[in-house]
Scaffold this active site. Sequence first.
Site, PDB file in Angstrom:
ATOM      1  N   LYS A  20       0.822  -1.215   0.000  1.00 47.39           N
ATOM      2  CA  LYS A  20       0.000   0.000   0.000  1.00 47.39           C
ATOM      3  C   LYS A  20       0.861   1.273   0.000  1.00 47.39           C
ATOM      4  O   LYS A  20       2.074   1.211   0.208  1.00 47.39           O
ATOM      5  CB  LYS A  20      -0.942  -0.047   1.212  1.00 47.39           C
ATOM      6  CG  LYS A  20      -1.957  -1.207   1.152  1.00 47.39           C
ATOM      7  CD  LYS A  20      -2.939  -1.152   2.322  1.00 47.39           C
ATOM      8  CE  LYS A  20      -3.953  -2.279   2.251  1.00 47.39           C
ATOM      9  NZ  LYS A  20      -4.983  -2.173   3.335  1.00 47.39           N
ATOM     10  N   TYR A  60     -12.365  -2.340  -3.695  1.00 49.96           N
ATOM     11  CA  TYR A  60     -12.888  -2.405  -2.322  1.00 49.96           C
ATOM     12  C   TYR A  60     -14.416  -2.283  -2.276  1.00 49.96           C
ATOM     13  O   TYR A  60     -14.967  -1.905  -1.248  1.00 49.96           O
ATOM     14  CB  TYR A  60     -12.237  -1.321  -1.469  1.00 49.96           C
ATOM     15  CG  TYR A  60     -10.864  -1.704  -0.946  1.00 49.96           C
ATOM     16  CD1 TYR A  60     -10.696  -2.821  -0.118  1.00 49.96           C
ATOM     17  CD2 TYR A  60      -9.737  -0.941  -1.235  1.00 49.96           C
ATOM     18  CE1 TYR A  60      -9.452  -3.177   0.383  1.00 49.96           C
ATOM     19  CE2 TYR A  60      -8.479  -1.284  -0.737  1.00 49.96           C
ATOM     20  CZ  TYR A  60      -8.350  -2.405   0.070  1.00 49.96           C
ATOM     21  OH  TYR A  60      -7.122  -2.753   0.583  1.00 49.96           O
ATOM     22  N   ASN A 123      -2.113   0.181   6.770  1.00 49.66           N
ATOM     23  CA  ASN A 123      -1.592  -1.079   7.317  1.00 49.66           C
ATOM     24  C   ASN A 123      -0.743  -1.878   6.317  1.00 49.66           C
ATOM     25  O   ASN A 123      -0.683  -3.107   6.392  1.00 49.66           O
ATOM     26  CB  ASN A 123      -2.730  -1.906   7.927  1.00 49.66           C
ATOM     27  CG  ASN A 123      -3.797  -2.255   6.904  1.00 49.66           C
ATOM     28  OD1 ASN A 123      -3.672  -1.913   5.731  1.00 49.66           O
ATOM     29  ND2 ASN A 123      -4.825  -2.956   7.336  1.00 49.66           N
ATOM     30  N   HIS A 126      -2.206  -5.521   1.499  1.00 49.80           N
ATOM     31  CA  HIS A 126      -3.472  -6.226   1.266  1.00 49.80           C
ATOM     32  C   HIS A 126      -3.149  -7.659   0.880  1.00 49.80           C
ATOM     33  O   HIS A 126      -2.163  -7.897   0.176  1.00 49.80           O
ATOM     34  CB  HIS A 126      -4.254  -5.593   0.107  1.00 49.80           C
ATOM     35  CG  HIS A 126      -5.367  -6.485  -0.387  1.00 49.80           C
ATOM     36  ND1 HIS A 126      -6.601  -6.517   0.213  1.00 49.80           N
ATOM     37  CD2 HIS A 126      -5.395  -7.426  -1.370  1.00 49.80           C
ATOM     38  CE1 HIS A 126      -7.346  -7.435  -0.400  1.00 49.80           C
ATOM     39  NE2 HIS A 126      -6.635  -8.001  -1.365  1.00 49.80           N
ATOM     40  N   GLU A 137      -9.267 -10.818  -7.939  1.00 45.46           N
ATOM     41  CA  GLU A 137      -8.368  -9.673  -7.728  1.00 45.46           C
ATOM     42  C   GLU A 137      -7.171  -9.721  -8.680  1.00 45.46           C
ATOM     43  O   GLU A 137      -6.764  -8.685  -9.222  1.00 45.46           O
ATOM     44  CB  GLU A 137      -7.930  -9.639  -6.261  1.00 45.46           C
ATOM     45  CG  GLU A 137      -9.086  -9.312  -5.321  1.00 45.46           C
ATOM     46  CD  GLU A 137      -8.767  -9.463  -3.835  1.00 45.46           C
ATOM     47  OE1 GLU A 137      -9.679  -9.234  -3.021  1.00 45.46           O
ATOM     48  OE2 GLU A 137      -7.620  -9.807  -3.487  1.00 45.46           O
TER      49      GLU A 137
HETATM   50  P1  GDP Z   1      -7.913  -6.840   5.668  1.00 44.20           P
HETATM   51  O1  GDP Z   1      -8.547  -7.956   4.870  1.00 44.20           O
HETATM   52  O2  GDP Z   1      -7.101  -7.349   6.828  1.00 44.20           O
HETATM   53  O3  GDP Z   1      -7.110  -5.876   4.809  1.00 44.20           O
HETATM   54  O4  GDP Z   1      -9.087  -5.984   6.338  1.00 44.20           O
HETATM   55  P2  GDP Z   1     -10.580  -5.620   5.816  1.00 44.20           P
HETATM   56  O5  GDP Z   1     -10.913  -6.394   4.581  1.00 44.20           O
HETATM   57  O6  GDP Z   1     -11.494  -5.730   6.978  1.00 44.20           O
HETATM   58  O7  GDP Z   1     -10.465  -4.075   5.456  1.00 44.20           O
HETATM   59  C1  GDP Z   1      -9.865  -3.653   4.254  1.00 44.20           C
HETATM   60  C2  GDP Z   1      -8.988  -2.467   4.535  1.00 44.20           C
HETATM   61  O8  GDP Z   1      -9.780  -1.371   4.954  1.00 44.20           O
HETATM   62  C3  GDP Z   1      -7.980  -2.648   5.686  1.00 44.20           C
HETATM   63  O9  GDP Z   1      -6.803  -3.338   5.298  1.00 44.20           O
HETATM   64  C4  GDP Z   1      -7.688  -1.224   6.056  1.00 44.20           C
HETATM   65  O10 GDP Z   1      -6.767  -0.606   5.148  1.00 44.20           O
HETATM   66  C5  GDP Z   1      -9.060  -0.570   5.880  1.00 44.20           C
HETATM   67  N1  GDP Z   1      -9.800  -0.537   7.153  1.00 44.20           N
HETATM   68  C6  GDP Z   1     -10.389  -1.576   7.801  1.00 44.20           C
HETATM   69  N2  GDP Z   1     -10.966  -1.186   8.936  1.00 44.20           N
HETATM   70  C7  GDP Z   1     -10.743   0.164   9.015  1.00 44.20           C
HETATM   71  C8  GDP Z   1     -11.085   1.173   9.973  1.00 44.20           C
HETATM   72  O11 GDP Z   1     -11.715   0.920  10.996  1.00 44.20           O
HETATM   73  N3  GDP Z   1     -10.656   2.443   9.689  1.00 44.20           N
HETATM   74  C9  GDP Z   1      -9.950   2.755   8.557  1.00 44.20           C
HETATM   75  N4  GDP Z   1      -9.570   4.026   8.332  1.00 44.20           N
HETATM   76  N5  GDP Z   1      -9.603   1.840   7.649  1.00 44.20           N
HETATM   77  C10 GDP Z   1      -9.991   0.560   7.873  1.00 44.20           C
HETATM   78 MG    MG Z   2     -10.065  -7.945   3.445  1.00 45.55          MG
END
Ligand code: GDP
Ligand code: MG
Length: 149
Positions: A20, A60, A123, A126, A137
């Site tokens: 990222k 997303y 973070n 991905h 993807e």
């Molecule tokens: P991942 O699969 O571990 O990447 O997590 P998710 O699929 O739940 O979320 C996708 C991405 O959205 C995450 O990697 C973060 O970059 C972002 N994200 C998730 N939860 C939050 C949140 O509470 N706040 C913000 N700002 N970004 C979030």
């Molecule tokens: Mg995810």
Amino acid sequence: SSQTQPGRIMATERTFSILKPDATKRNLTGAVNAVIEEAGLRIVGQRRIQMSRAQAETFYEVHKERPFFGELVAFMTSGPVVVQVLEGENAVARYREVMGATNPAQAAEGTIRKKFAQSVGENTVHGSDSAENARIEIAQFFQDGDIAG
Ligand code: GDP
Ligand code: MG
């Protein structure tokens, strides 16, 4: 794909990864790739791109009703990303382990997010959450000729 060897099944598969904008901004692409390769995953496709708003929104789409969706799309388009295809045994699950928890505060020692991530949003990486999503993807960002296993 999978291969049969005497007495055991090798579940070699592919997953989709993104380094990222927080990773490219801090010049961490090599450091993150070292963790990926040390974990036994092979980088079989890799491209550095600037994601468009439309690409990020499509990628997303599953999160479009979440309160952080706007922030997520803004972040993913804030600078270059490195899109990757990773290959290895159980690559989808293996990479999720190597990445660590979404929130770096909860990520295990030694994981990419524990080592490098700054917040739940920024973070660092991905990784696909299923083999089916990995196929979808990968197809969004790679043509077959740009992957060499
Ligand atoms: P991942 O699969 O571990 O990447 O997590 P998710 O699929 O739940 O979320 C996708 C991405 O959205 C995450 O990697 C973060 O970059 C972002 N994200 C998730 N939860 C939050 C949140 O509470 N706040 C913000 N700002 N970004 C979030
Ligand atoms: Mg995810």
